[in-house]
Design a protein around this motif. Structure first.
Motif, mmCIF file in Angstrom:
data_model
loop_
_atom_site.group_PDB
_atom_site.id
_atom_site.type_symbol
_atom_site.label_atom_id
_atom_site.label_comp_id
_atom_site.label_asym_id
_atom_site.label_seq_id
_atom_site.Cartn_x
_atom_site.Cartn_y
_atom_site.Cartn_z
ATOM 1 N N UNK A 129 14.484 -7.794 14.884
ATOM 2 C CA UNK A 129 14.318 -7.618 13.438
ATOM 3 C C UNK A 129 13.162 -8.461 12.923
ATOM 4 N N UNK A 130 13.050 -9.693 13.415
ATOM 5 C CA UNK A 130 11.952 -10.573 13.026
ATOM 6 C C UNK A 130 10.600 -9.939 13.396
ATOM 7 N N UNK A 131 10.510 -9.388 14.597
ATOM 8 C CA UNK A 131 9.266 -8.750 15.051
ATOM 9 C C UNK A 131 8.933 -7.539 14.174
ATOM 10 N N UNK A 170 5.549 -5.177 9.858
ATOM 11 C CA UNK A 170 5.434 -4.554 8.534
ATOM 12 C C UNK A 170 4.625 -5.412 7.568
ATOM 13 N N UNK A 171 4.899 -6.727 7.529
ATOM 14 C CA UNK A 171 4.170 -7.606 6.610
ATOM 15 C C UNK A 171 2.697 -7.708 7.011
ATOM 16 N N UNK A 172 2.406 -7.721 8.312
ATOM 17 C CA UNK A 172 1.009 -7.737 8.773
ATOM 18 C C UNK A 172 0.298 -6.473 8.312
ATOM 19 N N UNK A 173 0.984 -5.332 8.386
ATOM 20 C CA UNK A 173 0.425 -4.073 7.919
ATOM 21 C C UNK A 173 0.173 -4.133 6.403
ATOM 22 N N UNK A 174 1.089 -4.754 5.662
ATOM 23 C CA UNK A 174 0.913 -4.890 4.214
ATOM 24 C C UNK A 174 -0.329 -5.730 3.904
ATOM 25 N N UNK A 218 0.826 -1.218 0.000
ATOM 26 C CA UNK A 218 0.000 0.000 0.000
ATOM 27 C C UNK A 218 0.858 1.266 0.000
ATOM 28 N N UNK A 219 0.403 2.243 -0.776
ATOM 29 C CA UNK A 219 1.099 3.521 -0.827
ATOM 30 C C UNK A 219 2.305 3.541 -1.745
#
Length: 144
Positions: free
Chosen positions: A121-123, A128-132, A30-31
């Motif tokens: 970093x994993x978190x 970020x991927x959950x937001x995507x 997104x964006x």
């Protein structure tokens, strides 16, 4: 294939064809503006703004099965060369239709020299991927 370093999923109240259409329109990031011809082995570029900074991310499409799976290499073009660095990601979207709903799983595999992630970093990647995926869900469900 190795185990993903990060994997998130969501269920979207839309058909796999509608989810795929939203992905092709750019909703998987997104964006951002996505530039590609959607052919295996060809480049894919993501341009946008993140936390107030312009970015260009690049990659190459690895798999493409319409309405079912898309994977691509992914790296940030921090030096502007357009060349793949020694360490990068492989991002895979899998769509599993179930009636009028679709389960979408997003997996990140690390490739190259530095493939291990620390917990912080994993978190961050999971966040970020959950937001995507949430952006993809809103877009696909908004098409109805």
């Amino acid at each position: 294939m190795q185990k993903p370093v990060v994997e998130v999923d969501t269920t979207i109240a839309a058909s796999a064809a509608e989810v795929w259409q939203a992905m092709r329109r750019g909703a998987m990031f997104p964006g951002t503006v996505i530039e590609t011809d959607w052919k295996i082995g060809h480049p894919i570029t993501f341009k946008g703004e993140w936390n107030g900074k312009l970015f260009t991310d690049r990659g190459e499409i690895q798999t493409l099965s319409e309405g079912r799976e898309l994977s691509f290499t992914h790296w940030s073009d921090t030096d502007g060369s357009g060349k793949r660095p020694l360490s990068y990601h492989l991002v895979k979207y899998r769509l599993e239709p179930s009636g009028k709903r679709t389960r979408v799983t997003l997996s990140q595999f690390n490739e190259g020299k530095e493939t291990q992630l620390d917990a912080k970093t994993r978190a961050e990647f999971e966040k970020n991927w959950t937001m995507m995926l949430e952006g993809l869900k809103q877009s696909a469900e908004g098409m109805r």
